[in-house]
Write a protein that holds these residues in place. Structure first.
Motif, short mmCIF file in Angstrom:
data_model
loop_
_atom_site.label_atom_id
_atom_site.label_comp_id
_atom_site.label_asym_id
_atom_site.label_seq_id
_atom_site.Cartn_x
_atom_site.Cartn_y
_atom_site.Cartn_z
N ILE A 116 87.67 -0.77 113.21
CA ILE A 116 88.32 0.53 113.36
C ILE A 116 87.67 1.30 114.51
O ILE A 116 86.45 1.36 114.60
N ARG A 117 88.52 1.88 115.37
CA ARG A 117 88.03 2.75 116.45
C ARG A 117 88.52 4.17 116.19
O ARG A 117 89.43 4.39 115.40
N LYS A 118 87.92 5.07 116.94
CA LYS A 118 88.24 6.49 116.73
C LYS A 118 89.73 6.78 116.88
O LYS A 118 90.32 7.54 116.12
N HIS A 119 90.36 6.14 117.88
CA HIS A 119 91.79 6.43 118.09
C HIS A 119 92.63 5.98 116.90
O HIS A 119 93.66 6.60 116.60
N HIS A 120 92.18 4.95 116.19
CA HIS A 120 92.88 4.54 114.97
C HIS A 120 92.81 5.65 113.92
O HIS A 120 93.80 5.98 113.26
N VAL A 121 91.59 6.18 113.76
CA VAL A 121 91.38 7.22 112.74
C VAL A 121 92.23 8.45 113.06
O VAL A 121 92.90 9.00 112.18
N ARG A 163 89.06 -8.88 108.91
CA ARG A 163 88.39 -7.66 109.38
C ARG A 163 88.35 -7.58 110.90
O ARG A 163 88.44 -6.51 111.48
N GLN A 164 88.17 -8.74 111.52
CA GLN A 164 87.97 -8.77 112.97
C GLN A 164 89.25 -8.64 113.77
O GLN A 164 89.22 -8.36 114.97
N ALA A 165 90.40 -8.87 113.12
CA ALA A 165 91.65 -8.94 113.88
C ALA A 165 92.15 -7.56 114.29
O ALA A 165 91.98 -6.58 113.59
N ASP A 166 92.77 -7.50 115.48
CA ASP A 166 93.33 -6.24 115.98
C ASP A 166 94.82 -6.14 115.71
O ASP A 166 95.39 -5.06 115.70
N VAL A 167 95.46 -7.28 115.56
CA VAL A 167 96.89 -7.32 115.26
C VAL A 167 97.13 -8.62 114.50
O VAL A 167 96.41 -9.60 114.70
N LEU A 168 98.10 -8.59 113.60
CA LEU A 168 98.34 -9.77 112.78
C LEU A 168 99.71 -10.37 113.07
O LEU A 168 100.70 -9.64 113.20
N PRO A 191 82.81 14.93 111.11
CA PRO A 191 83.41 14.06 110.09
C PRO A 191 84.17 12.87 110.69
O PRO A 191 84.12 11.76 110.15
N LEU A 192 84.84 13.10 111.82
CA LEU A 192 85.63 12.05 112.44
C LEU A 192 84.76 10.86 112.84
O LEU A 192 85.09 9.70 112.60
N ASP A 193 83.61 11.18 113.44
CA ASP A 193 82.69 10.11 113.86
C ASP A 193 82.09 9.41 112.65
O ASP A 193 81.90 8.19 112.66
N LEU A 194 81.81 10.20 111.63
CA LEU A 194 81.23 9.62 110.41
C LEU A 194 82.19 8.58 109.81
O LEU A 194 81.78 7.47 109.46
N VAL A 195 83.45 8.95 109.72
CA VAL A 195 84.46 8.04 109.16
C VAL A 195 84.59 6.81 110.04
O VAL A 195 84.56 5.66 109.57
N THR A 196 84.70 7.03 111.35
CA THR A 196 84.87 5.91 112.29
C THR A 196 83.71 4.93 112.20
O THR A 196 83.90 3.72 112.08
N GLN A 197 82.48 5.48 112.24
CA GLN A 197 81.30 4.61 112.22
C GLN A 197 81.24 3.77 110.95
O GLN A 197 80.96 2.58 111.00
N ASN A 198 81.54 4.40 109.84
CA ASN A 198 81.43 3.67 108.58
C ASN A 198 82.52 2.63 108.37
O ASN A 198 82.38 1.74 107.56
N LEU A 199 83.61 2.78 109.12
CA LEU A 199 84.70 1.81 108.99
C LEU A 199 84.72 0.81 110.15
O LEU A 199 85.66 0.02 110.28
N SER A 200 83.69 0.83 110.97
CA SER A 200 83.70 -0.03 112.15
C SER A 200 83.70 -1.52 111.78
O SER A 200 84.14 -2.35 112.57
N GLY A 201 83.25 -1.84 110.57
CA GLY A 201 83.29 -3.23 110.10
C GLY A 201 84.70 -3.78 109.98
O GLY A 201 84.90 -4.99 109.92
N PHE A 242 95.50 7.84 103.37
CA PHE A 242 94.87 7.63 104.67
C PHE A 242 94.60 6.14 104.90
O PHE A 242 94.86 5.60 105.98
N ALA A 243 94.12 5.47 103.85
CA ALA A 243 93.81 4.04 103.96
C ALA A 243 95.06 3.24 104.30
O ALA A 243 95.04 2.33 105.14
N LEU A 244 96.15 3.60 103.68
CA LEU A 244 97.42 2.89 103.90
C LEU A 244 97.89 3.06 105.36
O LEU A 244 98.28 2.10 106.03
N LYS A 245 97.81 4.30 105.83
CA LYS A 245 98.23 4.57 107.21
C LYS A 245 97.29 3.89 108.21
O LYS A 245 97.71 3.39 109.24
N LEU A 246 96.02 3.89 107.85
CA LEU A 246 95.02 3.26 108.73
C LEU A 246 95.29 1.76 108.86
O LEU A 246 95.16 1.19 109.94
N ARG A 247 95.68 1.14 107.78
CA ARG A 247 96.03 -0.29 107.84
C ARG A 247 97.19 -0.49 108.81
O ARG A 247 97.15 -1.37 109.67
#
Ligand SMILES: Nc1nc2c(ncn2[C@@H]2O[C@H](COP(=O)(O)OP(=O)(O)O)[C@@H](O)[C@H]2O)c(=O)[nH]1
Ligand SMILES: [Mg+2]
Length: 406
Positions: A185-190, A106-111, A172-182, A215-220
């Protein structure tokens, strides 16, 4: 606040050489063994990307890095790495150390996905005869595992948190970003994932289950990009596999030998050779008598790795992850635009890794909140030109910030 530190996660099956690679990069001694699950706690360490230091271009003799170091005109800038517990098929459904693995991820920015390019490790991580396993299958399998884990988290969060509030959400954009911050995820990712999935124009509250899935697939792909380390490239069997991997995955495949990098770094630390990570070669120090084993090990590194691939590949791997996949650039904030120093006279003390597109004002905030708040203008110290708050920084820029609040 200084630019947020990026975290590189080293992932892959057991026994492909993750811990060796991690040690070689960080030179932190960790347990290296042939048994599954030897790396139970995530190991966090520091590695360095390598860039030509701007002090050379500025005609200076040296610089004084506050963190990292500068040798022979190359600046080594710190990045954080995590040696993640070995992944086995089924981990996303909780097999083995699956959950631990996923928490780390979860914490990684790049793998960095390490595969055994010699084909000498089976899917469960057992050593087998080299050439009997196909690293291309390994790439697909692990990728699928990561995708499944990632979308299962996104879907869970979506059902539990996002779906209910989205109908009435003013943003909605902020709502999605905030809930996925774990998931880091940052806004620019979304935003990028929305664009990539072609869902930009469809209101999120009207999304179907398959829209969420896409969306989840692209977000990954956007938020956890993957670089493939074709490891054990020193093995003769690996050459053909490296070629096949590159044909399929292109430039995101880097042939590496963590073992060779380890041998070179150890020899350099013991004062036997001159070697800088990323160099195409090493030099035995004048007056050094190598033992027979030392000579043999170094000859093998030369013949099987350096002459074949041009380097151990480890530095290219890190640089690719940070500069190509994360799109970071290097900028040097200074206080004196003529001497390129801070207030104590340290030359080019900081080299910041910042996202491409960062503006002068955003940089000011990274140096100090006061500098950002009181921002008047900045100076491009190389060209001695004034730049405004919305100036988009370029790689290698040396910047002095002038603020009403400094
Ligand atoms: N030939 C070769 N063997 C390696 C390399 N890296 C690691 N190994 C060997 O692969 C085995 C597993 O290494 P380890 O780093 O513990 O793998 P991990 O389980 O993925 O962390 C050990 O026997 C290492 O010596 C490499 O670059 N080349
Ligand atoms: Mg390990």
């Amino acid at each position: 606040m200084p630019p947020p530190e990026k975290l590189i996660g080293i992932v892959g099956k057991t026994n492909v050489g993750k811990s060796t690679l991690f040690s070689a990069i960080t030179m932190v001694p960790v347990k290296i063994a042939d048994h599954p699950f030897t790396t139970i706690e995530p190991n966090i360490g520091v590695g360095y990307v390598r860039v030509p230091c701007v002090h050379v271009e500025l005609g200076l003799k040296q610089c004084n890095p506050r963190s990292g170091f500068c040798i022979r005109g190359f600046r080594f800038i710190p990045v954080k790495l995590m040696d993640v517990a070995g992944l086995i098929p089924g981990a996303s459904r909780g097999r083995g150390l699956g959950n631990k693995f996923m928490d780390d991820l979860r914490q990684a920015d790049v793998l960095i996905h390490v595969v055994d390019a010699s084909g000498g490790t089976d899917l469960e991580g057992n050593p087998v005869k080299p050439g009997t396993q196909d690293p291309l299958e390994e790439v697909e399998l692990i990728r699928r595992e990561i995708d499944e884990w990632f979308s299962s988290v996104v879907k869970r969060v979506w059902e539990a948190k996002i779906a209910k509030s989205i109908q009435s959400s003013p943003n909605p954009l902020d709502l999605v970003t905030q809930n996925l911050s774990g998931l880091s995820i940052r806004k620019h990712h979304v935003i990028e994932a929305l664009r990539e999935s072609g869902l930009e124009s469809k209101p999120i509250k009207n999304w179907s289950a398959s829209d969420v899935e896409l969306f989840a697939l692209k977000l990954r792909q956007v938020a956890k990009p993957i670089v493939i380390a074709a490891n054990k490239a020193d093995h003769p069997v690996a050459e053909e596999n490296v070629k096949r991997l590159r044909e399929k995955y292109g430039d995101d495949v880097k042939p590496v030998s963590g073992l060779a990098e380890m041998i070179l770094k150890k020899a350099a630390q013991s004062g036997l050779i001159d070697y800088l990570p990323g160099d195409p070669d090493f030099r035995v120090k004048p007056g050094v008598e190598l033992s027979r084993e030392q000579s043999r090990a170094l000859e093998l590194v030369k013949g099987n790795v350096l002459e074949k691939y041009g380097s151990t590949g480890v530095q290219e791997l890190l640089n690719h992850a940070v500069f190509r996949k994360l799109g970071l650039i290097v900028v040097y904030p200074v206080e004196d635009q003529n001497k390129y120093t801070d207030h104590s006279g340290n030359i080019l003390p900081d080299a910041y890794l910042v996202p491409g597109g960062t503006t002068a004002r955003e940089l000011a905030y990274m140096v100090h909140t006061d500098l950002g708040e009181g921002f008047l203008y900045a100076v491009d110290a190389r060209r001695k030109e004034r730049i405004g708050e919305s100036y988009v920084l370029r790689n290698g820029d040396v910047v002095k910030i002038v603020s009403a609040k400094s």
